[in-house]
Design an enzyme around this catalytic site. Structure first.
Site, PDB file in Angstrom:
ATOM      1  N   SER A   1      -6.386  13.083  -9.070  1.00  0.00           N
ATOM      2  CA  SER A   1      -7.332  12.071  -9.557  1.00  0.00           C
ATOM      3  C   SER A   1      -7.333  11.873 -11.070  1.00  0.00           C
ATOM      4  O   SER A   1      -7.962  10.926 -11.550  1.00  0.00           O
ATOM      5  CB  SER A   1      -8.743  12.407  -9.100  1.00  0.00           C
ATOM      6  OG  SER A   1      -8.884  12.053  -7.754  1.00  0.00           O
TER       7      SER A   1
ATOM      8  N   TYR B   1     -16.995  13.741 -10.411  1.00  0.00           N
ATOM      9  CA  TYR B   1     -17.675  13.445  -9.156  1.00  0.00           C
ATOM     10  C   TYR B   1     -19.142  13.847  -9.226  1.00  0.00           C
ATOM     11  O   TYR B   1     -19.791  13.599 -10.237  1.00  0.00           O
ATOM     12  CB  TYR B   1     -16.966  14.137  -7.979  1.00  0.00           C
ATOM     13  CG  TYR B   1     -15.515  13.800  -7.908  1.00  0.00           C
ATOM     14  CD1 TYR B   1     -15.110  12.482  -7.734  1.00  0.00           C
ATOM     15  CD2 TYR B   1     -14.544  14.772  -8.039  1.00  0.00           C
ATOM     16  CE1 TYR B   1     -13.774  12.150  -7.672  1.00  0.00           C
ATOM     17  CE2 TYR B   1     -13.202  14.450  -7.980  1.00  0.00           C
ATOM     18  CZ  TYR B   1     -12.830  13.139  -7.793  1.00  0.00           C
ATOM     19  OH  TYR B   1     -11.509  12.805  -7.741  1.00  0.00           O
TER      20      TYR B   1
ATOM     21  N   LYS C   1      -6.355   8.547 -12.119  1.00  0.00           N
ATOM     22  CA  LYS C   1      -7.283   7.409 -12.056  1.00  0.00           C
ATOM     23  C   LYS C   1      -7.610   6.867 -13.449  1.00  0.00           C
ATOM     24  O   LYS C   1      -7.987   5.709 -13.598  1.00  0.00           O
ATOM     25  CB  LYS C   1      -8.553   7.812 -11.294  1.00  0.00           C
ATOM     26  CG  LYS C   1      -8.257   8.064  -9.809  1.00  0.00           C
ATOM     27  CD  LYS C   1      -9.415   8.659  -9.044  1.00  0.00           C
ATOM     28  CE  LYS C   1      -8.988   8.937  -7.597  1.00  0.00           C
ATOM     29  NZ  LYS C   1     -10.006   9.674  -6.826  1.00  0.00           N
TER      30      LYS C   1
ATOM     31  N   TYR D   1      -1.560   4.198  -3.933  1.00  0.00           N
ATOM     32  CA  TYR D   1      -2.580   5.169  -4.370  1.00  0.00           C
ATOM     33  C   TYR D   1      -2.091   6.611  -4.188  1.00  0.00           C
ATOM     34  O   TYR D   1      -2.219   7.440  -5.096  1.00  0.00           O
ATOM     35  CB  TYR D   1      -3.878   4.913  -3.577  1.00  0.00           C
ATOM     36  CG  TYR D   1      -4.933   5.971  -3.778  1.00  0.00           C
ATOM     37  CD1 TYR D   1      -5.717   5.983  -4.925  1.00  0.00           C
ATOM     38  CD2 TYR D   1      -5.130   6.976  -2.833  1.00  0.00           C
ATOM     39  CE1 TYR D   1      -6.678   6.967  -5.116  1.00  0.00           C
ATOM     40  CE2 TYR D   1      -6.087   7.958  -3.016  1.00  0.00           C
ATOM     41  CZ  TYR D   1      -6.854   7.954  -4.156  1.00  0.00           C
ATOM     42  OH  TYR D   1      -7.791   8.932  -4.361  1.00  0.00           O
TER      43      TYR D   1
ATOM     44  N   VAL E   1      -7.836  17.215  -7.674  1.00  0.00           N
ATOM     45  CA  VAL E   1      -7.810  18.319  -6.708  1.00  0.00           C
ATOM     46  C   VAL E   1      -6.539  19.167  -6.796  1.00  0.00           C
ATOM     47  O   VAL E   1      -6.432  20.178  -6.111  1.00  0.00           O
ATOM     48  CB  VAL E   1      -8.031  17.846  -5.245  1.00  0.00           C
ATOM     49  CG1 VAL E   1      -9.443  17.352  -5.035  1.00  0.00           C
ATOM     50  CG2 VAL E   1      -6.991  16.828  -4.824  1.00  0.00           C
TER      51      VAL E   1
HETATM   52  N1  GLU Z   1      -5.409  12.083  -3.771  1.00  0.00           N
HETATM   53  C1  GLU Z   1      -6.680  12.744  -3.659  1.00  0.00           C
HETATM   54  C2  GLU Z   1      -7.540  12.088  -2.611  1.00  0.00           C
HETATM   55  O1  GLU Z   1      -7.559  10.889  -2.543  1.00  0.00           O
HETATM   56  C3  GLU Z   1      -7.340  12.750  -5.003  1.00  0.00           C
HETATM   57  C4  GLU Z   1      -8.668  13.432  -4.995  1.00  0.00           C
HETATM   58  C5  GLU Z   1      -8.958  14.161  -6.273  1.00  0.00           C
HETATM   59  O2  GLU Z   1      -8.053  14.566  -7.010  1.00  0.00           O
HETATM   60  O3  GLU Z   1     -10.123  14.378  -6.540  1.00  0.00           O
HETATM   61  O4  GLU Z   1      -8.183  12.711  -1.836  1.00  0.00           O
END
Ligand code: GLU
Length: 312
Positions: free
Chosen positions: A67, A246, A70, A194, A264
């Site tokens: 993430s 988050y 992002k 994605y 993650v």
């Molecule tokens: N590719 C992961 C997902 O969509 C990213 C989540 C993350 O890194 O928090 O679940």
């Protein structure tokens, strides 16, 4: 402010003190390929706006940035559609888990922010629209290589395939967005982009360099290329502060006091405006899905260097 010449000693101490705790976190297993990573890996890189990079531990080893990507997707999407993005994605912390679907239903398919999965899928839709998936991915890879000055950054296709095979929650989110008219592309196609974006593999040193434009009013202080306007850099930092971790964003602001984005894969990129960036990596996660030791390392480093956007 502490003299940066002390940085090497401070990083060495933090790494030595925290390395024994790497076993406490739990690596992500819902993406099977991530569960294979050695949980004792631990690296920190600090990039300062004078161009110097200070590292300790496994800071040169590429890992799955997940993430953290992002930030780069959002930067490109804002470049594409500007403030119009906010008609489709909000700017409020979610207070829910990163892949939650409940809120999306209550709020009629408009994700709370661009850093939860639903919001990032809409952002991906924006940059993918009108392009072949491989063109969009080429643009993303070129962008992170340009930002970090590392021509060897690649996407780990095994990680992308692994996430696709188990990514049912993200498929649910994408279909839900589509049902609410907030996805232009086909869900499978947008998610293909994605998942590959999340599978970008970068080291702490590369990530720290790539984030420098956010510490320097939108301009890469090393190459002197302008990436975004000062106002946009400030706003991306604000979103990272309020939404980057988050439902733990408030606690992270309290403990660390810096804009940051976690993934993650166990990485976290934090911005020290006007000073530099910090990238940490330790695969073991806490209950909210961010690196446990990485968060502790940022907390200790920010305290030792007196780095906080809240200090006077
Ligand atoms: N590719 C992961 C997902 O969509 C990213 C989540 C993350 O890194 O928090 O679940």
């Amino acid at each position: 402010v502490v003299d940066p010449s002390q940085l090497g000693d401070i990083l060495a101490r933090i790494h030595r003190d925290l390395a024994p705790l790497t076993a406490k976190g739990k690596p992500a297993t819902y993406i099977p390929e991530l569960a294979k990573v050695d949980p004792s890996r631990f690296g920190i890189a600090v990039a300062l706006i004078d161009g110097t990079v200070h590292t300790v531990g496994d800071a040169a080893e590429p890992f799955s940035i997940q993430s953290i990507s992002k930030i780069f997707g959002l930067t490109l999407a804002l470049g594409r559609v500007g403030e119009g993005l906010w008609a489709r994605v909000g700017r409020e912390p979610s207070g829910s888990r990163f892949n939650s679907i409940v809120q999306l239903e209550q709020e009629h398919g408009r994700p709370r922010n661009p850093f939860i999965n639903a919001g990032a899928i809409v952002v991906t839709d924006v940059i993918a629209e009108g392009h072949e998936p491989r063109e969009t991915l080429g643009e993303l890879v070129t962008f992170v290589r340009f930002l970090s000055g590392a021509a060897d950054i690649v996407i780990d296709s095994a990680v992308a395939a692994s996430e696709k095979s188990t990514g049912h929650a993200n498929f649910a989110l994408a279909h839900f967005l589509k049902a609410h008219g907030n996805l232009t592309g086909a869900p499978e196609r947008v998610l293909g982009v994605y998942f590959h974006q999340c599978a970008l593999a970068m080291s702490c040193a590369q990530l720290a360099r790539a984030g420098l434009f956010l510490a320097s009013a939108g301009r890469n202080p090393v190459t002197r290329y302008t990436i975004v306007s000062p106002l946009r850099a400030r706003r991306i930092n604000a979103l990272m502060m309020s939404c980057g971790l988050y439902d733990a964003s408030g606690d992270f602001a309290f403990r660390v006091g810096l804009p940051a984005k976690s993934g993650v894969g166990g990485g976290i990129l934090a911005i020290v405006p006007g000073v530099g960036t910090i990238a940490v990596w330790s695969p073991g996660l806490d209950a909210t899905g961010s690196s446990l030791v990485g968060t502790l390392a940022l907390e200790q480093l920010a305290a030792a260097m007196n780095w906080s956007v809240f200090s006077g």
